[in-house]
Structures are given as structure tokens and as C-alpha cells.
Write an enzyme that holds these catalytic residues in place. Structure first.
Site, PDB file in Angstrom:
ATOM      1  N   SER A 492       0.876  -1.253  -0.046  1.00 53.16           N
ATOM      2  CA  SER A 492      -0.074   0.019   0.136  1.00 53.16           C
ATOM      3  C   SER A 492       0.862   1.204   0.010  1.00 53.16           C
ATOM      4  O   SER A 492       1.474   1.523  -1.018  1.00 53.16           O
ATOM      5  CB  SER A 492      -0.866  -0.056   1.322  1.00 53.16           C
ATOM      6  OG  SER A 492      -1.882   0.917   1.416  1.00 53.16           O
ATOM      7  N   ASP A 503      10.320   5.885  -9.681  1.00 50.77           N
ATOM      8  CA  ASP A 503       9.768   6.624 -10.967  1.00 50.77           C
ATOM      9  C   ASP A 503      10.748   7.894 -11.225  1.00 50.77           C
ATOM     10  O   ASP A 503      11.006   8.340 -12.262  1.00 50.77           O
ATOM     11  CB  ASP A 503       8.473   7.014 -10.941  1.00 50.77           C
ATOM     12  CG  ASP A 503       7.356   5.690 -10.890  1.00 50.77           C
ATOM     13  OD1 ASP A 503       7.897   4.441 -11.653  1.00 50.77           O
ATOM     14  OD2 ASP A 503       6.509   5.709 -10.476  1.00 50.77           O
ATOM     15  N   LYS A 517      -0.704  -4.220  -3.266  1.00 50.30           N
ATOM     16  CA  LYS A 517      -2.144  -3.702  -2.804  1.00 50.30           C
ATOM     17  C   LYS A 517      -2.110  -2.325  -3.296  1.00 50.30           C
ATOM     18  O   LYS A 517      -1.728  -1.337  -2.690  1.00 50.30           O
ATOM     19  CB  LYS A 517      -2.226  -3.598  -1.329  1.00 50.30           C
ATOM     20  CG  LYS A 517      -3.655  -3.354  -0.857  1.00 50.30           C
ATOM     21  CD  LYS A 517      -3.965  -3.473   0.291  1.00 50.30           C
ATOM     22  CE  LYS A 517      -5.315  -2.954   0.935  1.00 50.30           C
ATOM     23  NZ  LYS A 517      -5.432  -1.427   0.586  1.00 50.30           N
TER      24      LYS A 517
END
Length: 719
Positions: A492, A503, A517
């Protein structure tokens, strides 16, 4: 029989003469000559189980929520009904030890009716199916009790298949009898291997089987309803669920951390109570011996109390047994994770206490890495969860607790000590507040979007909501070599943070593929939707209403975050993680949002990986970890065990000898004194191989940065 007639009469007054009437008329439910029949006392103990009016009201409301508020806006139709039936049958008898093929075939009549039942019709078929299961369980346990009348032969060559999840349903009671003979012998053999005499084995197993029947007879209307509605929600996705009023209260207690216990989350699986999670700051966390996926077999009060066998118990009864006064001692008998039935049990002694919130806070440390005549200092910040004290924040307290504030402070303290690089350790971090995930990412990223969020009302209508660094004005808190250490239990919010670091090319992700998740849930207390003075309450519904996406547009759902550099782990991704959960929402993408990443790290990661691979070949701790993982995998891959006592004893002794050999080979390579027994291992002796490797990789990053800086080359890739 009088009670059965009473049940039938009450069902008839509802206009539904089914349930027990159907049970009595179902041919396959009659007992064969080889199967122990229910005794009159068993029948007399049958409690009246039927859906109450409030259950039907709740079911109708849940169906409406699923159709209108779930992320996928799921249609409650025949397709969902079919899934629900499969989930319900699996929940009743996952290991296919009780129901017959004829029972499952009988249930087929409801395959395309459960959607209509939930939306507007009486729930009696749900209870009817449970009663079939309940009767079958009684049959099996009475048969098991009859098998205990004489001592089994432990010298044969038979094998017991303990994993029957993929096996066909038994065709008749004779086939189930054969399966259960093996089950009883295996249960007995597990105790015989602990040097228990047959009389004691008889006593323990008789008490276990009779206790199972007793607890089965104590099942109430709410229990059956919750079981079914939970499967109904799980058929939509694995994170949607329904809790009965009692369990909703248990959930609230757990979330408030207001009770005294051992600090572990439990759930039932087959006949065992399994450890789902160890709560940071609790007694089990401090002790360190209890692990995820361990199975509790018995509980003892005090340091010398007699153990109470809890196999087959209701979860709430086990929880009540484990709880107790603060500072009192409870002992747990557990089967370690990944062990096959009959493996040696461990005794873990814990002192009950409240979960200490301060122990859930981020912590720092410094690892010294010697390299070519120099000692490098690598800072480590362990982030156990994404916490924020909203109560203090809402009251106007500007000094409220938050993980971002704690990590920022720890970074400052580490930099004062002159660290050369930093590891953010997020292993086992199951997530927390979304605001903290974006804020923590902002400590390492200049400014810009962190994650994208799309909820049910946005699907196919509007672009996802972009969540940016909430404090873009503040300077980056740390700009040096950075790695994020993750494992399969990182989920999560942890995945949002790790994904953003990856990224933006801000650092390297090290460890294991994360949980996957990428969904967000909302909790609905159903009491507020009913005008009723019913003291029992209506429970709560947890529903998936949104989905996270990385700034690249890729979802973290199902796939998680893949590490740039993989490290060995004993956590099996085939059985742990979103991709291992049936009916998980799929991975997908949305449009990339505009963001400004750093220079690509591809070349740097290739260099770091090559160094890591070469170094690990000669690292005794790394090789030790690889050997342990292989040994655990071999155990996990087993589906059967021998029912020969000498074969089992020899195999157990061999496994212990192999473990001792691995440990002493590691010690010899490190010039440490060998040990004579595994009991001689101290907690300090167990290496944290993943953290050690991460520190060495960050040292490589710091070395490259220093070389590039010294030679005047651009070092953007390492910051």
C-alpha cells in the site's frame, strides 16, 4: 427429534419448509455402516440456526453498496452469484475433508440464485448449506473419535496427504473414512513424536475432537451470516469484507490498541489459528520469536500452566484465552511457518502488555561497512508504518506525531554523524495514511506528483486525481546515495513511496517484489443506515472504492513494485501477496502524468548488481540464507507425510542436523565458535542478510559518487 420438529415448524411459519427438511430428505446424507452416526446427544445439542430479519436487511444494503460504491461498480447478478457459491463452499471446506461430491452437487441448485437471495429473498438456503456442512463435520469427528478406541499401527508404509485443496471431492463416506483414518493417525503421530504415551494421545485428541463438536454446536445465526456475507464480499475482491457486530467491536479494539495482549493479528485457517501480523511495539515484536504464518496449537497460562489444545477452536475463543492481565505470562505452542504437519513444535513465552505506540515510530541506526582500508557509515531508518496523529492535528497541535516529521528529524541526526549513504527500511510495512506517503516521498523528491488516485465515480468518466508533494516549498531533506529496502510484506503506502523513488530515479529499490496492494478501502458502519433499537447491531462493511497509480500511469495493484536489485527472501511470492489472492483486481494503467525525473539509473544499477552478485558468492551469511531458503522451499513443496513413526523421527532428526550443519558452516567461514545445538543460538547471532547487503550496495553507490566527484564527472545518477 423434538428440537428438529421445532426448527421445521419455525421454518414453516416463514413459509419455507426447507433446511433440516432438506437435510433429512437428502439421500447422500445418510450414514453408511462404516461411518459413525450422530449420537442422540449430538442431535439434542443442535441449535436453531436461521436468518433473522435484520440479516436480510443487511444483505440487501450490502448488495446496494457493492453495486453503487465498489470501485468496479459490480453487478450483483448470476455471474457474481456463481463466484459467491464457489467462495462459500471453499470457506466451509477448503481442504475437502468433510463434504461429499453429492453435497457439492446438491448445492449447485443455488449457483445462480444467491444474487437474488441477497437482494430481496430469504437467506434460508445459506443456512441450509451450512447445516449440511455442520452435519458432515459431526459425522467426521464422531468417526475420528471411534478411531481412537484402539492404538493405530505406526509401522506401516502409508502416507497422509495433508493438502487436499486440489483433490476431487470424496465420492462416498467410505472414501472419507479412509482419508480420516490417515488424519487421525497423523494427529496421533504428531503427539507420539513428542514422546507422549498412547493414553495421553487418546486423551488429547478425544478432547480436541469433542471440543470441535461442542464449538460447532455453539455457532449462532450471526456466525453463519457473517461467514456467508464475508465470502460474498470476497467474491468481489479480497479486501472487501463484512464483520458481524461482535467482530466489528474486536476490530475497533485492535485499531485503538486499547487492549492488553501479545500484539499479534490472528485468523483461522483450516483447523488452525494463524499469525497474520506482528504488531510493532507489542510483546511479540519485542520477543521476536513469533513469526507471520506460525500456527498456534495450544495455549498455557503462566510459566508452568498446563497447555490447552486449541486446534479447531473458534478464533474469538482463542483470542480470549491469549488475552489476560498486564504483565502476566502466556505460553504459546506453535508450528513454525512453512512446516509440514508433525514438525517439531516450539514453545514461545510472552509477557502480556499494551502495544507501545512509541515503539511503532521510525528508528535510525548506523551500519559500518569496511571497504579498502576505510570504514563507510551507512545510515538506516526503519519505517514500520505511515502513521499520523490526526487527533492532535485536528485539535490544533502543531507538534503532532507523523512518520514524515520523525524521518526528517532522524535524517538530520544521521547527517550530523556524517553518513555516506542512507537505507530506508520498509520491510514488513503494510502501509498507513496516504498523506504521509506523499509527504515522506517529498523529503527526497524536489516537488511534483507522487501518486494518482482514481475512485469509483471517476472510472471511465474523468482522469485520476493527482496527489502532489504536500510541501513543495521545503528543501529536499536528503540528497545523497539512497536505497529503499522492501519485501513481499511491504504494501500500500510503502509501494507508493517505493514507486515514486523509482519513477523519479531518486534511488534504487532493493529486496523483493512488494505485495501489490494498489487499492483503497472505505469502512461503513452499518448501524447508521438503520433506524432500529436492535441491541445486536448490524456490523460493518469494508469496501474497495479506489485504486492507486504511479506517476508513470502503471498501477501498483497486483504487480507491486519490482526491485532494481533482488535479494533472497524466505517469503514465498507464490503464496503471499496480491497476485496469490483469488479474485484480486487486475493490474492496469492510466495516462502518465507530467513529472520531472532524474537521470536514468540503468547503467548505475547494472554496475551495482554486478558488484553485488560477485560479492555475494563469497559472503558466508548470504550463502547461509540461500541454503535456508532452499530448505524451506523443499518443506513447502511437500503435500504428503509418512505415517511411519521411525521414518518421521529420522526425517525430523535429519532436518535438525542439516540446520545445525548450515549454522556451523556459516560460523566456521566467519571464524566463529561452532555450537552444539540450535538452542545455543542467540538473537544477536542471527544475521540480517538483506539489510547487510543493502548497506553494502549503498556503499557501492557512495564509492561511485566519490569517484565521479573526484574525477569531475557528472554524478546526477547518484545524487
Amino acid at each position: 427429534m423434538e428440537k428438529i420438529l421445532t426448527i421445521l415448524e419455525q421454518r414453516r411459519t416463514r413459509g419455507l419448509a426447507i433446511g433440516l427438511l432438506a437435510l433429512l430428505s437428502l439421500p447422500a446424507l445418510s450414514n453408511s455402516d462404516n461411518s459413525a452416526a450422530d449420537t442422540p446427544s449430538d442431535v439434542d445439542e443442535i441449535e436453531l440456526l436461521f436468518p433473522e430479519q435484520r440479516h436480510e436487511n443487511i444483505a440487501e444494503l450490502v448488495a446496494q453498496f457493492i453495486q453503487k460504491s465498489h470501485y468496479n461498480q459490480v453487478a450483483v447478478d448470476d455471474q457474481l452469484s456463481s463466484k459467491v457459491l464457489d467462495f462459500y463452499i471453499k470457506n466451509l471446506d477448503r481442504n475437502r475433508m468433510y463434504l461429499l461430491a453429492s453435497d457439492v452437487e446438491y448445492f449447485e441448485r443455488y449457483r445462480y440464485q444467491l444474487d437474488d437471495i441477497v437482494k430481496s429473498k430469504p437467506l434460508d438456503p445459506v443456512y441450509e448449506m451450512f447445516e449440511v456442512y455442520q452435519t458432515r463435520v459431526r459425522e467426521r469427528l464422531n468417526f475420528a473419535l471411534s478411531e481412537l478406541e484402539s492404538e493405530p499401527d505406526f509401522s506401516g508404509n502409508e502416507e497422509y496427504r495433508f493438502d487436499r485443496t486440489e483433490e476431487p471431492w470424496a465420492a462416498d463416506t467410505q472414501e472419507l473414512d479412509a482419508i480420516w483414518r490417515g488424519r487421525v493417525v497423523n494427529d496421533a503421530l504428531s503427539l507420539v513424536l513428542e514422546d507422549e504415551p498412547w493414553e495421553k494421545v487418546q486423551e488429547v485428541l478425544s478432547k480436541r475432537y469433542r471440543g470441535f463438536i461442542k464449538r460447532l454446536n455453539q455457532v449462532n445465526n450471526d456466525d453463519v451470516f457473517e461467514r456467508f456475507m464475508n465470502m460474498f464480499a470476497h467474491a468481489v475482491d479480497p479486501h472487501s469484507s463484512y464483520l458481524s457486530p461482535r467482530n466489528a467491536e474486536e476490530y475497533r479494539m485492535a485499531m485503538s490498541l486499547s487492549y492488553v495482549g501479545i500484539g499479534a493479528t490472528l485468523q483461522t485457517e483450516d483447523d488452525f489459528v494463524r499469525i497474520v501480523n506482528i504488531i510493532r511495539g507489542g510483546p511479540a515484536d519485542f520477543d521476536g520469536k513469533l513469526k507471520r504464518d506460525d500456527r498456534i496449537t495450544a495455549v498455557s497460562q503462566g510459566t508452568d500452566g498446563e497447555f490447552t489444545d486449541v486446534i479447531g477452536w473458534r478464533l474469538d475463543d482463542v483470542v480470549d484465552l491469549i488475552r489476560g492481565p498486564k504483565e502476566s505470562v502466556v505460553r504459546l505452542q506453535v508450528i513454525p511457518a512453512n512446516s509440514v504437519p508433525g514438525s517439531p513444535k516450539e514453545i514461545i513465552e510472552l509477557t502480556r502488555g499494551a502495544v507501545k505506540l512509541e515503539e511503532q515510530a521510525a528508528k535510525s541506526d548506523v551500519i559500518k561497512v569496511p571497504r579498502e582500508g576505510r570504514e563507510w557509515s551507512i545510515g538506516v531508518i526503519e519505517v514500520p508504518g505511515f502513521y499520523r496523529d490526526y487527533r492532535a492535528l485536528n485539535s490544533g497541535d502543531t507538534d503532532f506525531t507523523s512518520v514524515t516529521k520523525d524521518v526528517k528529524r532522524l535524517i538530520g541526526e544521521l547527517e550530523e554523524q556524517g553518513i555516506d549513504g542512507l537505507v530506508i527500511d520498509m520491510r514488513g510495512n503494510g502501509g498507513g495514511h496516504l498523506t504521509e506517503a506523499t509527504a515522506l516521498s517529498g523529503l527526497f523528491i524536489d516537488n511534483g506528483p507522487i501518486v494518482q488516485l482514481r475512485n469509483s465515480i471517476d472510472v471511465d468518466r474523468s482522469p485520476p486525481q493527482r496527489l502532489d508533494d504536500p510541501d513543495p516549498v521545503s528543501r529536499v531533506a536528503y540528497n545523497g546515495p539512497l536505497a529503499v529496502l522492501v519485501d513481499r510484506f511491504s504494501a500500500s503506502a510503502s509501494e507508493i513511496f517505493a514507486g515514486a523513488i523509482q519513477d523519479y530515479a531518486r534511488g534504487v529499490i532493493i529486496g523483493q517484489q512488494t505485495f501489490g496492494k494498489g487499492t483503497v478501502q472505505n469502512l461503513y458502519s452499518l448501524d447508521q443506515y438503520f433506524r432500529s433499537e436492535d441491541e445486536k447491531g448490524f456490523g460493518q462493511l469494508t469496501l474497495t472504492i479506489g485504486k492507486y497509480y504511479r506517476v508513470t500511469g502503471a498501477s501498483t495493484q497486483h504487480r507491486g513494485v519490482y526491485p532494481d536489485i533482488s535479494l533472497p527472501s524466505n517469503i514465498d511470492t507464490e503464496i503471499v501477496g496480491e497476485s496469490a489472492r483469488e479474485n484480486a483486481l487486475p493490474w492496469d494503467t492510466v495516462k502518465t502524468t507530467r513529472f520531472s525525473a532524474g537521470a536514468p539509473l540503468g547503467t548505475t544499477i547494472e554496475s551495482l548488481t554486478a558488484n553485488h552478485v560477485e560479492r555475494s558468492k563469497y559472503d558466508p551469511n548470504y550463502q547461509y540464507q540461500m541454503d535456508r531458503i532452499q530448505a524451506s522451499k523443499e518443506i513447502r513443496d511437500q503435500k504428503t507425510v509418512s505415517l511411519n513413526v521411525e521414518t518421521r523421527r529420522t526425517k525430523r532428526e535429519q532436518q535438525l542436523a542439516d540446520a545445525l550443519k548450515r549454522e556451523n558452516e556459516r560460523r566456521t567461514a566467519l571464524h566463529l565458535e561452532p555450537i552444539e545445538s540450535l538452542d545455543d543460538i542467540d538473537d544477536e547471532d542471527v544475521p540480517d542478510v538483506q539489510l547487510d547487503q543493502a548497506a553494502k550496495i549503498v556503499t557501492d553507490m557512495a564509492t561511485l559518487l566519490e569517484i565521479n566527484t573526484t574525477t569531475g564527472q557528472t554524478a546526477q545518477v547518484l545524487r
